[in-house]
Design a protein around this motif. Structure first.
Motif, PDB file in Angstrom:
ATOM      1  N   HIS A   5       0.840  -1.201   0.000  1.00  0.00           N
ATOM      2  CA  HIS A   5       0.000   0.000   0.000  1.00  0.00           C
ATOM      3  C   HIS A   5       0.872   1.248   0.000  1.00  0.00           C
ATOM      4  O   HIS A   5       0.589   2.215  -0.715  1.00  0.00           O
ATOM      5  N   ASP A   6       1.934   1.223   0.804  1.00  0.00           N
ATOM      6  CA  ASP A   6       2.855   2.360   0.821  1.00  0.00           C
ATOM      7  C   ASP A   6       3.478   2.587  -0.554  1.00  0.00           C
ATOM      8  O   ASP A   6       3.803   3.717  -0.920  1.00  0.00           O
ATOM      9  N   ALA A   7       3.649   1.500  -1.301  1.00  0.00           N
ATOM     10  CA  ALA A   7       4.258   1.590  -2.632  1.00  0.00           C
ATOM     11  C   ALA A   7       3.263   1.984  -3.719  1.00  0.00           C
ATOM     12  O   ALA A   7       3.652   2.142  -4.887  1.00  0.00           O
ATOM     13  N   GLY A   8       1.991   2.117  -3.365  1.00  0.00           N
ATOM     14  CA  GLY A   8       1.012   2.633  -4.314  1.00  0.00           C
ATOM     15  C   GLY A   8      -0.029   1.659  -4.803  1.00  0.00           C
ATOM     16  O   GLY A   8      -0.887   2.021  -5.612  1.00  0.00           O
ATOM     17  N   ARG A   9      -0.013   0.414  -4.308  1.00  0.00           N
ATOM     18  CA  ARG A   9      -1.038  -0.531  -4.741  1.00  0.00           C
ATOM     19  C   ARG A   9      -2.373  -0.230  -4.061  1.00  0.00           C
ATOM     20  O   ARG A   9      -2.427   0.243  -2.923  1.00  0.00           O
ATOM     21  N   ASP A  10      -3.455  -0.561  -4.745  1.00  0.00           N
ATOM     22  CA  ASP A  10      -4.794  -0.335  -4.214  1.00  0.00           C
ATOM     23  C   ASP A  10      -5.167  -1.434  -3.220  1.00  0.00           C
ATOM     24  O   ASP A  10      -4.892  -2.624  -3.456  1.00  0.00           O
ATOM     25  N   PHE A  11      -5.853  -1.024  -2.160  1.00  0.00           N
ATOM     26  CA  PHE A  11      -6.278  -1.980  -1.138  1.00  0.00           C
ATOM     27  C   PHE A  11      -7.231  -3.028  -1.716  1.00  0.00           C
ATOM     28  O   PHE A  11      -7.201  -4.192  -1.311  1.00  0.00           O
ATOM     29  N   ALA A  12      -8.064  -2.648  -2.661  1.00  0.00           N
ATOM     30  CA  ALA A  12      -8.994  -3.615  -3.263  1.00  0.00           C
ATOM     31  C   ALA A  12      -8.235  -4.794  -3.861  1.00  0.00           C
ATOM     32  O   ALA A  12      -8.673  -5.950  -3.755  1.00  0.00           O
ATOM     33  N   ASP A  13      -7.093  -4.515  -4.460  1.00  0.00           N
ATOM     34  CA  ASP A  13      -6.303  -5.576  -5.090  1.00  0.00           C
ATOM     35  C   ASP A  13      -5.550  -6.404  -4.047  1.00  0.00           C
ATOM     36  O   ASP A  13      -5.567  -7.636  -4.092  1.00  0.00           O
ATOM     37  N   THR A  14      -4.885  -5.743  -3.126  1.00  0.00           N
ATOM     38  CA  THR A  14      -4.079  -6.483  -2.141  1.00  0.00           C
ATOM     39  C   THR A  14      -4.968  -7.310  -1.214  1.00  0.00           C
ATOM     40  O   THR A  14      -4.612  -8.425  -0.837  1.00  0.00           O
TER      41      THR A  14
END
Length: 208
Positions: free
Chosen positions: A52-61
């Motif tokens: 998340h800190d690196a920019g990924r969306d929470f929906a995906d992770t």
């Protein structure tokens, strides 16, 4: 002799200005201590959150993690919308330092490893403090994270600072070393008293 001529202070946020611990959220949701320990150790890990800190969306992770641990899907889903509950009180003495520096006219900035989705509600919750900052670089918005040198270079350019102008404080030794390598005076945070003493040594306008 201490280095002189510092004109601005750059802060980390988590564990420097505010305590952060996912246990604070999940101990409200998991009553059994051993189950809580296992969930935090094996499921919602720090490495998983770093995405998340690196920019990924929470929906995906969260979808990926729930596919691995379907029995914990509801608990995983709580991480995003309830993230603010994992951020505790201000670190003792640090908000007073921010206020003193701001009131003395010292430009204040921050570089934080933080989700682009989780940051806005937290920023809004803590507007009284963050309104004192002239700019804040958020890793999730930039898709680059500390200790990557690129995020420090971006921050200096955006803040309008030369490396030698600034003091940077962070609780992570790797982040401190990376900033120091670029010529930024950097302090490994332990507590407010130690940081205040260093600012006094550097002749910033703050009470001893």
């Amino acid at each position: 002799m201490p280095k002189k001529g510092k004109t601005a202070v750059i802060f980390d946020v988590g564990r420097v200005l505010y305590d952060w611990d996912p246990r604070v959220l999940y101990e409200r949701l998991i009553g059994d201590g051993r189950a809580l320990d296992a969930f935090l150790r094996d499921v919602v890990t720090i490495d998983w959150h770093f995405q998340h800190d690196a920019g990924r969306d929470f929906a995906d992770t969260s979808a990926e993690l729930a596919a691995l641990y379907p029995q914990h899907a509801a608990l995983i889903a709580a991480w995003g919308p309830r993230f603010n509950e994992s951020i505790g009180a201000g670190i003792a003495g640090m908000h007073e330092i921010v206020a003193e520096l701001d009131e003395a006219g010292v430009p204040l900035f921050a570089i934080t490893n933080f989700s682009h989705e989780f940051w806005p509600p937290f920023r809004a919750r803590e507007a009284r403090l963050f309104d004192r900052f002239r700019d804040i670089v958020v890793s999730g918005e930039e898709k680059m994270v500390k200790p990557d040198a690129a995020i420090y270079r971006l921050a200096l350019a955006r803040f309008g600072l030369a490396a030698e102008d600034a003091v940077f404080v962070d609780d992570n030794a790797a982040n401190v070393a990376a900033a120091q390598a670029l010529g930024i005076e950097s302090v490994l945070f332990t507590d407010a008293a130690q940081f205040r003493a260093r600012l006094v040594e550097l002749e910033l306008p703050i009470a001893a």
